[in-house]
Design a protein around this motif. Structure first.
Motif, short mmCIF file in Angstrom:
data_model
loop_
_atom_site.label_atom_id
_atom_site.label_comp_id
_atom_site.label_asym_id
_atom_site.label_seq_id
_atom_site.Cartn_x
_atom_site.Cartn_y
_atom_site.Cartn_z
N PRO A 1 8.98 -21.63 -90.30
CA PRO A 1 8.73 -22.61 -89.95
C PRO A 1 8.57 -23.15 -88.24
O PRO A 1 9.47 -22.55 -87.72
CB PRO A 1 9.61 -23.80 -90.41
CG PRO A 1 11.10 -22.93 -90.53
CD PRO A 1 10.46 -21.47 -90.71
N HIS A 2 7.57 -23.61 -87.94
CA HIS A 2 7.78 -23.84 -86.54
C HIS A 2 8.49 -25.07 -86.14
O HIS A 2 8.95 -25.29 -85.02
CB HIS A 2 6.10 -24.02 -85.95
CG HIS A 2 6.07 -24.41 -84.61
ND1 HIS A 2 5.54 -25.69 -84.20
CD2 HIS A 2 6.14 -23.66 -83.37
CE1 HIS A 2 5.38 -25.56 -82.77
NE2 HIS A 2 5.96 -24.21 -82.48
N ASP B 1 6.38 -12.63 -92.10
CA ASP B 1 5.05 -12.24 -91.96
C ASP B 1 4.18 -13.14 -91.53
O ASP B 1 2.97 -12.88 -91.08
CB ASP B 1 4.71 -11.98 -93.63
CG ASP B 1 5.59 -11.06 -94.50
OD1 ASP B 1 5.32 -9.93 -94.06
OD2 ASP B 1 6.26 -11.53 -95.20
N GLY B 2 4.70 -14.28 -91.35
CA GLY B 2 3.67 -15.24 -90.52
C GLY B 2 4.56 -16.66 -90.16
O GLY B 2 5.79 -16.75 -90.15
N ILE B 3 3.71 -17.79 -89.98
CA ILE B 3 4.61 -18.83 -89.60
C ILE B 3 3.83 -19.90 -90.39
O ILE B 3 2.64 -19.85 -90.98
CB ILE B 3 4.22 -19.53 -88.05
CG1 ILE B 3 2.82 -19.63 -87.73
CG2 ILE B 3 4.92 -18.16 -87.11
CD1 ILE B 3 2.35 -20.30 -86.28
N ILE C 1 0.21 -20.45 -92.23
CA ILE C 1 -0.01 -21.52 -93.27
C ILE C 1 0.18 -22.69 -92.42
O ILE C 1 1.04 -23.11 -92.03
CB ILE C 1 1.20 -21.66 -94.35
CG1 ILE C 1 1.02 -20.20 -95.21
CG2 ILE C 1 1.14 -22.77 -95.35
CD1 ILE C 1 2.29 -20.23 -96.14
N ALA C 2 -1.04 -23.41 -92.61
CA ALA C 2 -1.10 -24.88 -91.90
C ALA C 2 -0.46 -25.89 -92.80
O ALA C 2 -0.85 -25.88 -93.85
CB ALA C 2 -2.51 -24.98 -91.42
N GLN C 3 0.25 -26.81 -91.87
CA GLN C 3 0.87 -27.82 -92.60
C GLN C 3 0.22 -29.20 -92.32
O GLN C 3 0.20 -29.59 -90.99
CB GLN C 3 2.36 -27.72 -92.54
CG GLN C 3 3.00 -28.76 -93.33
CD GLN C 3 4.57 -28.81 -92.88
OE1 GLN C 3 5.21 -28.82 -91.66
NE2 GLN C 3 5.29 -28.48 -93.94
N HIS C 4 -0.14 -29.99 -93.28
CA HIS C 4 -0.54 -31.25 -92.70
C HIS C 4 0.66 -32.44 -93.24
O HIS C 4 1.33 -31.98 -94.23
CB HIS C 4 -1.64 -31.92 -93.91
CG HIS C 4 -2.13 -33.41 -93.98
ND1 HIS C 4 -1.18 -34.03 -94.63
CD2 HIS C 4 -2.56 -34.26 -92.89
CE1 HIS C 4 -1.45 -35.31 -94.17
NE2 HIS C 4 -2.30 -35.23 -93.22
N GLY D 1 15.79 -27.39 -91.72
CA GLY D 1 15.13 -28.08 -90.71
C GLY D 1 16.30 -28.44 -89.75
O GLY D 1 17.50 -28.70 -89.81
N PRO D 2 15.99 -29.06 -88.45
CA PRO D 2 16.67 -29.49 -87.28
C PRO D 2 17.04 -30.84 -87.56
O PRO D 2 16.83 -31.62 -88.53
CB PRO D 2 15.85 -29.41 -86.16
CG PRO D 2 14.47 -29.71 -86.58
CD PRO D 2 14.25 -29.39 -87.91
N TYR D 3 17.94 -31.50 -86.63
CA TYR D 3 18.28 -32.87 -86.73
C TYR D 3 17.04 -33.75 -87.11
O TYR D 3 15.97 -33.66 -86.50
CB TYR D 3 19.09 -33.08 -85.37
CG TYR D 3 19.48 -34.82 -85.61
CD1 TYR D 3 20.88 -34.92 -86.45
CD2 TYR D 3 18.87 -35.65 -85.19
CE1 TYR D 3 21.16 -36.25 -86.33
CE2 TYR D 3 19.32 -37.03 -85.32
CZ TYR D 3 20.54 -37.30 -85.90
OH TYR D 3 20.97 -38.61 -85.85
#
Length: 270
Positions: free
Chosen positions: A9-10, A31-33, A61-64, A234-236
Motif C-alpha cells: 500500500p502507498h 510484486d507491485g503497489i 493496482i489503482a485504488q479509488h 494503515g497509519p494513524y
C-alpha cells in the motif's frame, strides 16, 4: 499452480519520494503497489507513478477512495470522471471504494454498472461508509448483481458487526466466492485494525482472518487464477498511538512486510 502476488500500500508512505518508495517496495519483495489515486490527481503525477513503477519492475493496482459527495448526481459524475481518467493506464485492476452506505440499492447499483461499462477490471472493496459496509448488506448486492466482484477486507465487517461473523456464515461464504482481491488487515470486534499481528494477544483475531484468506486462496488455486493480496495495515488513526508521546505503538511498514512474508510462506506450501 496459481501465482500469488503481493502489493504494497502507498497509504502511509505519502511523504516518501516515489523513487525511494519504489526502491523500498522492490527490496522488500513485493510484486507491485496499491496506489490510492485522488480525484484531484494530475496527469503529470500519474505519469510519474506509472513510469517509475515500470522502471522498477512493479505492477499497479489503482485504488479509488475519495468520491464523497452526498448529492448522488454529483457523486455519480465525479465517480465516472475518476474511472475515465485512470482507465487508460496499464494496471492489474481497479480497487474501488464505491458508493455510500446511505445511498439506495439502485443508486449504488448504478455506480457499480457505470464502473463496469468504463473498465472490465473493477473490484469493489468491502469498506465502512460505502455500499459494502456490512456483510449482510453486501450479500444482497452479490445475490442481485451476478457479475459483481469484490475486494474482501473483512476487518471492516468484523468491526461493523462487532463479532467475527459467526452468525453470518452464508454471507461470508458468498463473499469469499466472489472475491477477486483481498486486503490482509486484521480487524477485531471493536476496531478495523488490531495493534500488532505479531504478538500473542492478537493471534485469535489473526487466525479468524487467516481462515477466510485460506479459503479464498484455495478457491483461486483450484481454478488456476492469480491471487492478489495487499497487506494493508494503515497509519494513524488506524494504527494506535501512545496517547502521551503520540508515537505509533508498532511500525506500519514492518507489520505489512511481516504479513506479506507470513502469507507467502503459508501459501507456498501447496
Amino acid at each position: 499452480m496459481a501465482a500469488i502476488e503481493f502489493y504494497c500500500p502507498h497509504w502511509g508512505s505519502e511523504n516518501i519520494a516515489w523513487a525511494t518508495f519504489f526502491e523500498q517496495v522492490k527490496e522488500a519483495g513485493y510484486d507491485g503497489i496499491e496506489y490510492g489515486v485522488a480525484y484531484t490527481a494530475l496527469e503529470a503525477e500519474l505519469d510519474e507513478v506509472w513510469n517509475g513503477a515500470s522502471k522498477a519492475g512493479l505492477k499497479i493496482i489503482a485504488q479509488h477512495y475519495d468520491t464523497v459527495d452526498a448529492d448522488f448526481s454529483m457523486h455519480y459524475d465525479r465517480y465516472c470522471a475518476w474511472m475515465e481518467k485512470i482507465n487508460p493506464y496499464p494496471l492489474v485492476k481497479i480497487n474501488s471504494q464505491t458508493g455510500k452506505d446511505y445511498f439506495s440499492f439502485e443508486q449504488n447499483k448504478k455506480l457499480i454498472e457505470a464502473a463496469a461499462q468504463i473498465s472490465g477490471n473493477v473490484v469493489h472493496e468491502t469498506h465502512r461508509n460505502k455500499f459494502s459496509f456490512a456483510a449482510h448488506i453486501t450479500k444482497e448486492y452479490l445475490e442481485k448483481i451476478p457479475d459483481l466482484k469484490i475486494t474482501l477486507d473483512a476487518s471492516h465487517w468484523v468491526c461493523v458487526a462487532e463479532s467475527y461473523l459467526e452468525d453470518q456464515q452464508s454471507a461470508m461464504q458468498l463473499a469469499m466466492e466472489r472475491t477477486d482481491h483481498f486486503h490482509a488487515r486484521v480487524g477485531y470486534p471493536e476496531g478495523p485494525q488490531i495493534p500488532d499481528p505479531r504478538v500473542n494477544e492478537w493471534q485469535y483475531a489473526l487466525n479468524k482472518h487467516l481462515a477466510w484468506w485460506d479459503e479464498i486462496v484455495a478457491q483461486k488455486k483450484n481454478i488456476n487464477q492469480t491471487v492478489t493480496i495487499t497487506p494493508e495495515f494503515g497509519p494513524y488513526p488506524y494504527m494506535v498511538h501512545d496517547p502521551v508521546t503520540g508515537s505509533p505503538i508498532a511500525n506500519q511498514w514492518e507489520v505489512n512486510v511481516f504479513m506479506m512474508n507470513l502469507l507467502r510462506k503459508r501459501y507456498s506450501k501447496d
